[in-house]
Scaffold this motif. Structure first.
Motif, PDB file in Angstrom:
ATOM      1  N   THR A   1      -4.560   3.500 -13.560  1.00 27.28           N
ATOM      2  CA  THR A   1      -4.448   2.751 -12.303  1.00 27.28           C
ATOM      3  C   THR A   1      -4.574   3.644 -11.079  1.00 27.28           C
ATOM      4  N   PHE A   2      -4.041   4.889 -11.154  1.00 26.43           N
ATOM      5  CA  PHE A   2      -4.093   5.807 -10.014  1.00 26.43           C
ATOM      6  C   PHE A   2      -3.841   7.207 -10.557  1.00 26.43           C
TER       7      PHE A   2
ATOM      8  N   GLU B   1      -4.228  -4.128  -2.356  1.00 28.78           N
ATOM      9  CA  GLU B   1      -5.112  -5.032  -3.099  1.00 28.78           C
ATOM     10  C   GLU B   1      -5.560  -4.451  -4.440  1.00 28.78           C
ATOM     11  N   ASP B   2      -5.456  -3.124  -4.584  1.00 33.00           N
ATOM     12  CA  ASP B   2      -5.891  -2.474  -5.821  1.00 33.00           C
ATOM     13  C   ASP B   2      -4.753  -2.230  -6.810  1.00 33.00           C
TER      14      ASP B   2
ATOM     15  N   GLY C   1      -3.506   4.479  -1.227  1.00 32.88           N
ATOM     16  CA  GLY C   1      -3.614   3.456  -2.259  1.00 32.88           C
ATOM     17  C   GLY C   1      -3.513   2.071  -1.635  1.00 32.88           C
ATOM     18  N   ARG C   2      -4.546   1.253  -1.819  1.00 37.85           N
ATOM     19  CA  ARG C   2      -4.562  -0.082  -1.217  1.00 37.85           C
ATOM     20  C   ARG C   2      -3.703  -1.057  -2.004  1.00 37.85           C
TER      21      ARG C   2
ATOM     22  N   ASP D   1       0.853  -1.179   0.000  1.00 41.62           N
ATOM     23  CA  ASP D   1       0.000   0.000   0.000  1.00 41.62           C
ATOM     24  C   ASP D   1       0.896   1.239   0.000  1.00 41.62           C
TER      25      ASP D   1
ATOM     26  N   PRO E   1      -2.541  -3.094  -9.709  1.00 40.67           N
ATOM     27  CA  PRO E   1      -2.516  -4.093 -10.780  1.00 40.67           C
ATOM     28  C   PRO E   1      -1.134  -4.739 -10.887  1.00 40.67           C
TER      29      PRO E   1
END
Length: 298
Positions: free
Chosen positions: A151-152, A127-128, A124-125, A87, A130
């Motif tokens: 993505t972010f 798990e998220d 930003g997690r 993260d 990519p």
């Protein structure tokens, strides 16, 4: 002809103040990309003023708390860069933040100069993030896409990690992104981005890899660097790749990119002498040592 020493920063040679590594646009001789690496002892805290740049706080090992604008982001982090993605926190321009760590750790602070500050600080997690397996055969590698278009959100900053099993080549075929170009229809085909590679190599102090950078006819550059944990290579322009993981030594690098374009994009152009290599991947399997982490035997 440019020499390796201008662009290869061995571990410790660009340390300054509290930072194990301090690369600013001024020290790099360009206009946009930056990177700091910060080590915190247990219970230690560091105050960070972002100034004219946006930043990520990206744990390399250990976890931390990032306090900014009255909010506290708890980053669990990771054991090391080969364990998993992590993260992270995003800090906008003109922020005052504090990074603190109860148990200590090492933290990358990628940055990009920007004149905008419309985005808020955010978390930003893990798990998220990519996680992409790219290439095949001896060109297999893993890419953790933290802060890229799609993505972010960021103003100019682009950040990803590449993990390459020992004996493999990544950042290959050699490619470049040093000029804004369009095709005959006006579609963008290449973006102008300065890039920083920060390396870590699995193993002891003797573990190593290699990084190649070479220029075009009108913009020469010539780098062939043996890289070890903590080394950095600056890429202002030119073809870059391969990044070579020596047999027996898994290779990690953090990519930090930013440029002058108003549209945040990562558009690359392969060296036409070697781009054909991509077509061979269709007949090969992805290296079964990927992905890193989990129950993978090291």
């Amino acid at each position: 002809m440019s020499t390796t020493s201008e662009y290869h920063l061995p571990a410790g040679t660009a340390a300054e103040g509290p930072y194990d590594l301090l690369v600013t646009p001024e020290s790099a001789g360009w206009g946009h990309s930056g990177l700091r690496v910060l080590t915190l002892a247990p219970g230690e805290a560091h105050a960070l003023s972002t100034g004219e740049s946006e930043f990520l706080v990206l744990p390399l090992s250990g976890g931390c708390t990032v306090t900014v604008a009255g909010r506290a982001f708890e980053l669990d982090g990771r054991t090391d860069v080969f364990t998993s993605a992590t993260d992270f926190a995003y800090l906008p321009r003109a922020s005052e933040a504090v990074v603190s760590s109860a148990h200590g750790g090492r933290f990358a602070l990628p940055s990009a100069r920007t004149g905008r500050s419309g985005l808020p600080a955010r978390y930003g997690r893990k798990e998220d993030v990519p996680v992409e397996l790219r290439g095949a055969g001896a060109c297999s590698r893993q890419v953790n896409n933290y802060c890229l278009p799609g993505t972010f959100d960021a103003d100019h900053l682009l950040v990803c990690e590449v993990l390459t099993p020992g004996g493999n080549w990544s950042s290959y075929p050699p490619h470049k992104h040093d000029e804004a170009r369009t095709d005959e229809h006006g579609n963008a085909v290449e973006s102008e981005l300065e890039e920083i590679y920060y390396f870590e190599v699995a193993g002891d102090a003797d573990a190593f890899g290699y990084q190649r950078v070479y220029g075009t006819e009108d913009r020469p550059i010539d780098v062939l660097a043996e890289v070890r944990s903590g080394d950095t290579v600056l890429i202002p322009h030119g073809w870059h790749g391969p990044s070579v993981a020596a047999p027996g030594y898994d290779l990690y690098y953090l990519n930090v990119m930013a440029g002058p374009g108003q549209d945040r994009a990562w558009l690359i152009c392969d060296d036409p002498a070697h781009g054909w290599v991509r077509s061979t991947w269709e007949q090969q399997d992805v290296d079964d040592r990927l992905p890193f982490g989990g129950n993978r035997t090291r």
